[in-house]
Each structure stands twice: as C-alpha cells, then as structure tokens.
Motif scaffolding. Sequence first.
Motif, PDB file in Angstrom:
ATOM      1  N   ARG A 205      24.793 -53.873  11.050  1.00 11.86           N
ATOM      2  CA  ARG A 205      23.419 -53.590  10.638  1.00 11.86           C
ATOM      3  C   ARG A 205      22.589 -53.159  11.847  1.00 11.86           C
ATOM      4  O   ARG A 205      21.412 -53.472  11.955  1.00 11.86           O
ATOM      5  N   THR A 206      23.257 -52.445  12.741  1.00  8.44           N
ATOM      6  CA  THR A 206      22.534 -51.891  13.885  1.00  8.44           C
ATOM      7  C   THR A 206      22.635 -50.369  13.825  1.00  8.44           C
ATOM      8  O   THR A 206      23.522 -49.826  13.175  1.00  8.44           O
ATOM      9  N   ARG A 207      21.710 -49.708  14.486  1.00 11.24           N
ATOM     10  CA  ARG A 207      21.727 -48.250  14.580  1.00 11.24           C
ATOM     11  C   ARG A 207      21.504 -47.870  16.041  1.00 11.24           C
ATOM     12  O   ARG A 207      20.674 -48.487  16.720  1.00 11.24           O
ATOM     13  N   ARG A 208      22.241 -46.860  16.465  1.00 10.43           N
ATOM     14  CA  ARG A 208      22.024 -46.384  17.836  1.00 10.43           C
ATOM     15  C   ARG A 208      20.956 -45.291  17.794  1.00 10.43           C
ATOM     16  O   ARG A 208      21.096 -44.297  17.085  1.00 10.43           O
ATOM     17  N   VAL A 209      19.872 -45.543  18.453  1.00 16.75           N
ATOM     18  CA  VAL A 209      18.786 -44.552  18.519  1.00 16.75           C
ATOM     19  C   VAL A 209      18.633 -44.172  19.983  1.00 16.75           C
ATOM     20  O   VAL A 209      18.185 -44.984  20.789  1.00 16.75           O
ATOM     21  N   GLY A 210      19.051 -42.972  20.301  1.00 19.63           N
ATOM     22  CA  GLY A 210      19.076 -42.556  21.712  1.00 19.63           C
ATOM     23  C   GLY A 210      20.044 -43.452  22.470  1.00 19.63           C
ATOM     24  O   GLY A 210      21.196 -43.599  22.086  1.00 19.63           O
ATOM     25  N   GLU A 211      19.533 -44.113  23.489  1.00 20.58           N
ATOM     26  CA  GLU A 211      20.373 -45.000  24.300  1.00 20.58           C
ATOM     27  C   GLU A 211      20.381 -46.415  23.749  1.00 20.58           C
ATOM     28  O   GLU A 211      21.161 -47.243  24.196  1.00 20.58           O
ATOM     29  N   GLU A 212      19.488 -46.677  22.808  1.00 24.62           N
ATOM     30  CA  GLU A 212      19.269 -48.072  22.400  1.00 24.62           C
ATOM     31  C   GLU A 212      19.958 -48.441  21.091  1.00 24.62           C
ATOM     32  O   GLU A 212      20.064 -47.623  20.176  1.00 24.62           O
ATOM     33  N   LEU A 213      20.355 -49.705  21.042  1.00 22.87           N
ATOM     34  CA  LEU A 213      20.927 -50.255  19.823  1.00 22.87           C
ATOM     35  C   LEU A 213      19.820 -51.060  19.132  1.00 22.87           C
ATOM     36  O   LEU A 213      19.277 -52.003  19.710  1.00 22.87           O
ATOM     37  N   CYS A 215      17.967 -52.870  15.466  1.00 18.77           N
ATOM     38  CA  CYS A 215      18.159 -53.406  14.114  1.00 18.77           C
ATOM     39  C   CYS A 215      17.587 -52.383  13.124  1.00 18.77           C
ATOM     40  O   CYS A 215      16.894 -51.437  13.517  1.00 18.77           O
ATOM     41  N   LEU A 216      17.863 -52.564  11.852  1.00 14.63           N
ATOM     42  CA  LEU A 216      17.408 -51.588  10.848  1.00 14.63           C
ATOM     43  C   LEU A 216      15.884 -51.500  10.792  1.00 14.63           C
ATOM     44  O   LEU A 216      15.325 -50.412  10.613  1.00 14.63           O
ATOM     45  N   SER A 217      15.209 -52.645  10.964  1.00 15.11           N
ATOM     46  CA  SER A 217      13.735 -52.625  10.921  1.00 15.11           C
ATOM     47  C   SER A 217      13.196 -51.778  12.069  1.00 15.11           C
ATOM     48  O   SER A 217      12.338 -50.921  11.868  1.00 15.11           O
ATOM     49  N   CYS A 218      13.686 -52.048  13.267  1.00 13.09           N
ATOM     50  CA  CYS A 218      13.163 -51.337  14.433  1.00 13.09           C
ATOM     51  C   CYS A 218      13.582 -49.868  14.414  1.00 13.09           C
ATOM     52  O   CYS A 218      12.867 -49.003  14.911  1.00 13.09           O
ATOM     53  N   ALA A 219      14.765 -49.583  13.817  1.00  8.22           N
ATOM     54  CA  ALA A 219      15.218 -48.200  13.723  1.00  8.22           C
ATOM     55  C   ALA A 219      14.533 -47.478  12.565  1.00  8.22           C
ATOM     56  O   ALA A 219      14.704 -46.279  12.383  1.00  8.22           O
ATOM     57  N   GLU A 220      13.754 -48.249  11.782  1.00  5.81           N
ATOM     58  CA  GLU A 220      13.068 -47.724  10.592  1.00  5.81           C
ATOM     59  C   GLU A 220      14.050 -47.019   9.664  1.00  5.81           C
ATOM     60  O   GLU A 220      13.774 -45.958   9.096  1.00  5.81           O
ATOM     61  N   ASP A 221      15.218 -47.656   9.519  1.00  3.89           N
ATOM     62  CA  ASP A 221      16.242 -47.119   8.627  1.00  3.89           C
ATOM     63  C   ASP A 221      16.096 -47.777   7.254  1.00  3.89           C
ATOM     64  O   ASP A 221      15.352 -48.736   7.093  1.00  3.89           O
TER      65      ASP A 221
END
Length: 234
Positions: A205-213, A215-221
């Motif tokens: 339940r993680t997403r890689r956004v750029g260099e960062e890993l 959570c779904l909330s922070c990735a706005e997924d």
Amino acid sequence: MVTTEAGNPLRREIEVMIREGDLRGLLFQAGALHGHFCNYLAYGVKGAAAAVRELDVQNTGMEEVVAIVETNNCLSDGVQLVSGCTFGNNALIYKDLGKTAFTLAKRSGEGVRYVLNPDFESSRQAAYPQAYDLWDRLVAQKQAGTPEEFQRMMGLFHQMALQEIEVPLEDMFVVEEHRVPMPPSSVMFSSLRCAKCRENVTENRTRRVGEELLCLSCAEDHVCTVDSRGISVD
Ligand SMILES: [Zn+2]
Ligand SMILES: [Zn+2]
C-alpha cells in the motif's frame, strides 16, 4: 460431527453450542458483536451453524476454514461469530455482490453456499408488518421518531430474531455444494515508513512518487473503502 478434545479453547463455548444446536445461545453471543438483534443476524447464525456442521469443521483461527460473504449486511456478523472467520483474522472474504449469501469452505476448496431463499425473504415484510413499518420510517426514511418508537422497533426486532431462528432451515436457505477457488492464505507484507507522514504502512500500500515512497493518503492515490454501500474507490 468429529471433534477433538483439543479443539480451540477460545471458541469452546461456541463449538459446543453449534454441536448441540443451541441457536439461541449463538444468537445472544452474536448480539454482543452485532449490537442489536434482528432477523438477518438470526439468518447468519442459523445458516453458519448448519454450514459448520455440514462441513464438519472447527475453527482454530488460522484460516483453515474460510467464509465468503456476498453482503456486508447484518447476516455477515452472524456468520463471523459462528464460523470464527472474521475480518481481522483474514478468514473472511468479502465479495461485493449485494446478495444475502455466504459460502463456508475448507482450504481444500470443498464448500457449501447458502443463499437466503428469495421467496422467504420477500415474505418477511408481510409476516412482521409492524417491525418493517417502523424500520421503514425510522431507519430507511430517517424520519425523526420518538425514543419510545425507537425502543419499540428494537423490541420488535429482538422478538423477530428469536422467532426467525426457529424457522426450518430448508425454508430459509437454498443450499448448494460449491467448489471454491481458494485465495492464498495470509500473505505477509513488510512494513515501510511513509516519507511524508512518517507512519508505518504495509509495503503493498505504498507508491513511489519521484524518489519518495509514500502511503496512499500522502500519494493522493485511490483508496478502496467498505461502507454500507459496499466497496467503493474514492
Ligand atoms: Zn442487524
Ligand atoms: Zn503518508
């Protein structure tokens, strides 16, 4: 029914009730989980007790028995209490089909599917007109009722649960043997830390956004949510 003396000490009382057909006892236990008595809770209790006996299984809480519920209505709490397959122990599978039906299955895939008899279900309103009328006004239409009316409705539903649990199983359910494709037993994911909120989150339940890993909330997924409408994706 074959039972072992060992059994599951945490569920001994429930196992005895299932074996002895103490449906009222099971209904009261289920009431503690569900928070109120109602006919659908009674159907879940009665159906699950029959399914457990039919498959001749005992639940050790380790996923060797799996329940698949096709609804998240009151029936599913009766199924959880009696079968021991719960949301938290990963032995409860939710298929969002909107049917008052469940399947109990062994790891081998051997299972039984219980569907609430549609003719029986449709006849309940006429059998309990006062209870259904109050439910329609106070719950479905969300009309403001008096505390007395609310209490009366709860009392009628309690009575209805006690009466319905005595209905012969063959009038209540359509039962079919069913081979179930088994999902893998609990897959364990490692826990990672979200780079933004710093909360721990399971790896899948993680997403890689750029260099960062993140959570779904922070990735706005998108996040899947189960509520009274079933599963939805925001
Ligand atoms: Zn209920
Ligand atoms: Zn986060």
